[in-house]
Design a protein around this motif. Structure first.
Motif: not given
Length: 661
Positions: A457-465, A467-469, A473-474, A479-480
């Motif tokens: 749950h944590t990793l999926s939300n982080m990856y989705r977020s 990957a789309k921004i 400086h980030v 890939a995931f």
């Protein structure tokens, strides 16, 4: 079930019921000819209710719907005391005529099959009938004995018993004449020719057929409703209405993906027929999932969810989710052939996810199968999310997973693209590696996480977020996925050039403040999107010249709790603070820890960070900025919504604008 060829229409309900019973109960190798005419030597024809070509003989069966007490003698019959015709005498006469015709046709040395008459007394659909025979040898039977009489040796009146050969069966058919033409006529409904019965149950039939108007053919399914075969007219009416409703649904959904094409209803007085174009492919229950590539599985899922969305948007649901009602073709096309509209939208999505869950898990793509697991449990109904994820994986490209397990070590190749070159750090549940993108020949980093179910749950939300921004400086996520034959996840990230904040050798005047402002603006942007780093420390701040970058998002709470941001703070306060406050705390503490001499800090505790900050000149840092940092380290600062972090920390607008140069 016997092979039934109807030469005419049953004249009454007794015949109709009798023919249905004989057709259903007789063995497959039996031939049942109904309402057939036997030609005589004079050119006339005698009608026979049923002619059964069986294992031991040919039976001329006369059907009588008598109700009551039937007393049958050799010469005379009576029903409840009233005289009735001797039907057995008539059946035996026709049997003798047929036997004579057969003897005239057979060549020398070939025996004719035994022919005998038989009477089938039905009563009222098998009830309300009692037969009393003067002698047990008379071939008069009720529904309780008729099948045994036709299939067992004791039912024959022949002095010698010989099995009927295939040659003798052909002789019978040849004597009757035009059997093949009659069978073809019976199996034809307009231009549709019935080929194979797939389902049969009291008045309901499903046939595999072909459309053959001449010159070309096409496969179709025929849903046939024979109204006369229902015991009650109300049942026939209800089933007919259901068939008409199905036709209306399919017509209303015309043009939607996954919906079969149907032709107009056919009604000829005896039956109602719904022709449906035969779906391409095979049913889901026999679809060979293991032979499909990852891309093919993703295409199948995308097609299915797209069709489901289109059906829902027209106000219908599917409901018919049996495995044999979902067809999948080699081209990844999906068709639903049983659209019932019997569920609400949420129930339909849940049933869909349950039907396709095993296929989704074969993709070994956590983004996909985790959605299907959640939807199958009823915890999500977001079809847009899964359709977007499927499209993204297909368009961006994924590789089929290797069949063997990948050992996480130097030189290992992850997802066919990323070669692990240098180990950086690890905890009990995660590892961080520098890697090389093999095809692109550029450096990147790969994080590996154990225990996919707990961290998903944590990793999926982080990856989705992430990957789309995009923010300068980030770090960027590449890939995931899930490692083959294991429960481990990996995330590939862009390799940021530079060194950790605590490893910078030469620092120019103004550089730390510039880096700090850059990272502060990055946090402002991330927090506005509800994305939090969770483990800010000098190791996760990469600096090079005039640029600082935040890396290693979501590397794990275990790392944060050991030697990252949490080491600076009071454990009690850290455990109750919000995610945004923790990120700000980690940012301030990281810069103090990296920039202040060890002689001033005397450790990395919360008190040490405060002591180090107190050694700085308020005027040099700016009083407002100094006070804000002091409050952050004591967890006394409360973030004000809709106000920039720079302003809340006392930084001027000019400094904020220059940080982006």
């Amino acid at each position: 079930m016997a092979r039934h060829i109807s030469f005419g229409t049953p004249v009454n309900d007794a015949e109709r019921w009798a023919f249905s019973l004989l057709s259903d109960e007789l063995p497959e190798d039996y031939l049942l000819l109904t309402n057939v005419e036997i030609p005589t030597h004079t050119g006339q024809a005698m009608e026979v209710d049923a002619l059964v070509v069986g294992e031991f003989g040919v039976y001329v069966v006369d059907v009588k719907g008598y109700i009551g007490r039937l007393n049958a003698g050799l010469h005379a019959w009576s029903l409840d005391g009233r005289h009735v015709d001797n039907s057995l005498s008539k059946a035996n006469y026709v049997a003798r005529v047929l036997a004579g015709k057969l003897k005239n046709k057979i060549p020398v040395g070939v025996y004719a099959p035994w022919c005998q008459g038989m009477v089938f007394v039905t009563g009222r659909k098998g009830e309300e009938i009692l037969v009393e025979k003067d002698t047990g040898k008379l071939s008069i039977y009720t529904p309780a004995k008729i099948i045994e009489a036709l299939t067992k040796e004791w039912g024959l009146t022949a002095p010698h018993i010989h099995p009927v050969t295939e040659t003798q069966k052909e002789m019978v058919l040849d004597t009757i004449g035009q059997v093949a033409l009659v069978e073809q006529r019976n199996n034809k409904i307009q231009d549709f020719i019935k080929l194979k019965c797939l389902f049969l149950q009291q008045g309901l039939e499903v046939w595999q057929s072909e459309y053959n108007p001449g010159g070309w053919t096409a496969p179709w399914l025929l849903k046939i409703l024979v109204t006369s075969q229902f015991e009650h007219s109300i049942d026939a009416t209800n089933h007919e209405q259901k068939l008409r409703d199905e036709f209306k649904r399919i017509q209303s959904l015309s043009g939607c993906s996954c919906v079969p094409f149907c032709a107009p209803l056919i009604q000829d007085g005896e039956q109602v027929v719904l022709p449906i174009r035969m779906p391409r492919g095979v049913p889901l229950n026999i679809f060979e999932v293991d032979k499909q590539t990852t891309y093919q599985l993703l295409e199948i899922l995308r097609c299915s969810v797209t069709g489901l969305q289109q059906i829902h948007r027209r106000g219908y649901t599917i409901g018919g989710w049996a495995d044999n009602c979902i067809f999948i073709s080699e081209d990844a096309d999906v068709e639903f052939i049983d659209i019932k509209d019997s569920l609400n939208t949420s129930e339909d999505i849940k049933a869909y996810a349950q039907a396709f869950l095993s296929l989704a898990e074969k993709t070994l793509q956590p983004r996909i199968y985790q959605w299907y697991r959640a939807a199958a449990n009823g915890s999500t109904i977001d079809l847009d999310a899964i359709r977007c994820d499927l499209s993204a994986l297909i368009d961006l490209g994924v590789c089929d997973t290797l069949p063997q397990k990948v050992e996480i070590e130097k030189g290992a190749v992850i997802d066919h693209h990323y070669r692990l070159d240098h180990f950086i750090s690890a905890t009990s549940r995660s590892q961080l590696w520098r890697a090389l993108h093999i095809q692109g020949n550029y450096p990147c980093c790969v994080s590996v996480y154990q225990d996919v179910d707990n961290q998903w749950h944590t990793l999926s939300n982080m990856y989705r977020s992430l990957a789309k921004i995009y923010h300068p400086h980030v770090e960027r996520v590449l890939a995931f996925g899930q490692l083959p034959q294991s429960d481990d996840l990996f995330i590939a990230r862009d390799w940021v050039q530079g060194v950790g904040l605590d490893e910078v050798q030469t620092i120019e005047v103004g550089q730390p403040r510039l880096w700090f402002v850059q990272l502060l603006t990055a946090l402002q942007y991330l927090h506005s999107l509800d994305i939090h780093h969770g483990a800010i420390c000098p190791k996760n701040i990469i600096c090079r010249d005039e640029k600082a970058t935040l890396v290693n998002f979501g590397i794990g709470s275990d790392i944060a709790a050991t030697h990252y941001a949490a080491q600076y703070a009071d454990p009690t306060l850290w455990s109750v603070e919000g995610d945004a406050e923790k990120d700000l705390y980690g940012l301030v503490a990281s810069f103090i820890d990296a920039m202040a001499p060890e002689s001033i800090k005397q450790g990395s505790s919360a008190d040490a960070m405060l002591r180090a900050l107190e050694q700085y000149d308020k005027q040099w840092l700016g009083e407002a900025f100094y006070d804000a940092c002091y409050k952050i380290l004591k967890f006394e600062m409360r973030i004000v919504p809709n106000v920039s972090y720079a302003k809340q920390l006392g930084l001027d607008e000019q400094e904020l604008e220059n940080s982006g140069l």
